[in-house]
Design an enzyme around this catalytic site. Structure first.
Site, mmCIF file in Angstrom:
data_model
loop_
_atom_site.group_PDB
_atom_site.id
_atom_site.type_symbol
_atom_site.label_atom_id
_atom_site.label_comp_id
_atom_site.label_asym_id
_atom_site.label_seq_id
_atom_site.Cartn_x
_atom_site.Cartn_y
_atom_site.Cartn_z
ATOM 1 N N ASP A 6 97.457 49.600 59.976
ATOM 2 C CA ASP A 6 96.962 48.174 60.349
ATOM 3 C C ASP A 6 97.392 47.911 61.641
ATOM 4 O OD1 ASP A 6 96.068 45.451 60.582
ATOM 5 O OD2 ASP A 6 98.028 44.917 59.310
ATOM 6 N N ASP A 110 91.178 42.605 60.701
ATOM 7 C CA ASP A 110 92.318 41.862 59.997
ATOM 8 C C ASP A 110 91.697 40.928 58.908
ATOM 9 O OD1 ASP A 110 91.597 40.540 62.161
ATOM 10 O OD2 ASP A 110 93.907 39.953 62.528
#
Length: 261
Positions: A6, A110
């Site tokens: 991420d 995200d």
């Protein structure tokens, strides 16, 4: 095992999954210039500490809001794991959600991943609050569609601007004020009250307005590093889920199925 990355504006978080369970996670500062080789030197040592061999990684997925980082993470996956990574939002890892905004392609990875994970875990209409470099408030309807949201300066950005643009205000740590009073009697307390309780008031006000506009009961799910801190001082969150973005990556990888190469 799945290796998920991420990539945020401040940090890259790597997580090792078995199914939906996170077995290990590691964090490194985001630097778009960091090469695949540099990632490998760092990451392979951490995998070894956990007793995980390279060939146990059967799938890699990357979600990134920093486009320049994707190439170097792809090099890492292909050169050191012999895998072509899934890229969140592309190919087999398409989000698969309705994005009901003016420019769907502008939705950050995200926020899309948070939408996917929140809808998978919680019922009904949702408001997802993510504390990152920016703080985002996202509306997700009961069908799982992304309906839009709000972008605010993150708490650290706000504090940096305050300190960086004044001559005498000191750098302070981000923490809860020592008392519930909102009338400070020294400079540090006054700054902390302004930053902390000001942020709480902003969140409470924006969430109230979002709920009124949605017009149906909406559960509030908070994620990101400061969610736990704020949860101790406000009752606006119905759930705190620190790993929501990573879980969104795991869901996408699961949907893609099999090995990623």
């Amino acid at each position: 095992m799945l290796l998920a990355a991420d990539v945020g504006n401040t940090n890259v978080v790597f997580a090792l999954f078995e199914g939906r369970e996170i077995k290990a996670r590691w964090r490194i500062a985001t630097d778009p210039r960091r090469t695949g080789d540099e990632y490998a030197v760092w990451l392979l040592q951490l995998l070894a500490i956990e007793g995980v061999k390279r060939d146990e990684i059967t799938q890699i997925i990357v979600g990134s809001v920093v486009p320049r980082s994707i190439h170097n993470l792809t090099v890492l996956a292909e050169k050191y794991f012999d895998l072509t990574p899934l890229i969140a939002g592309e190919g087999k890892a398409e989000y698969g959600i309705a994005v009901d905004v003016d420019q769907p392609s502008s939705l950050g990875a995200d926020r899309a991943l948070n939408t996917i994970a929140a809808h998978a875990k919680y019922e009904g209409d949702l408001i997802v609050v993510d504390f990152g470099t920016a703080t985002t408030f996202d509306a997700v309807d009961f069908t799982g569609a992304y309906k839009g949201g709000i972008i605010c300066p993150g708490l650290n950005l706000s504090l940096d601007a305050l300190v960086g643009n004044t001559a005498k205000l000191p750098r302070i740590a981000i923490e809860a004020p020592r008392s519930d009073s909102v009338i400070g009697t020294n400079t540090e307390d006054q700054m902390l009250i302004g930053v902390f309780w000001g942020y709480v008031a902003m969140m409470e006000g924006l969430i109230a307005r979002m709920r009124a506009e949605i017009g149906r009961p909406a559960r509030v799910v908070a994620t990101g590093g400061l969610a736990i801190l704020f949860d101790e001082h406000t009752d606006i969150f119905d759930a705190v889920d620190p790993d929501l973005t990573l879980e969104g990556l795991a869901i996408l990888a699961e949907r893609a199925g099999g090995k990623a190469n």
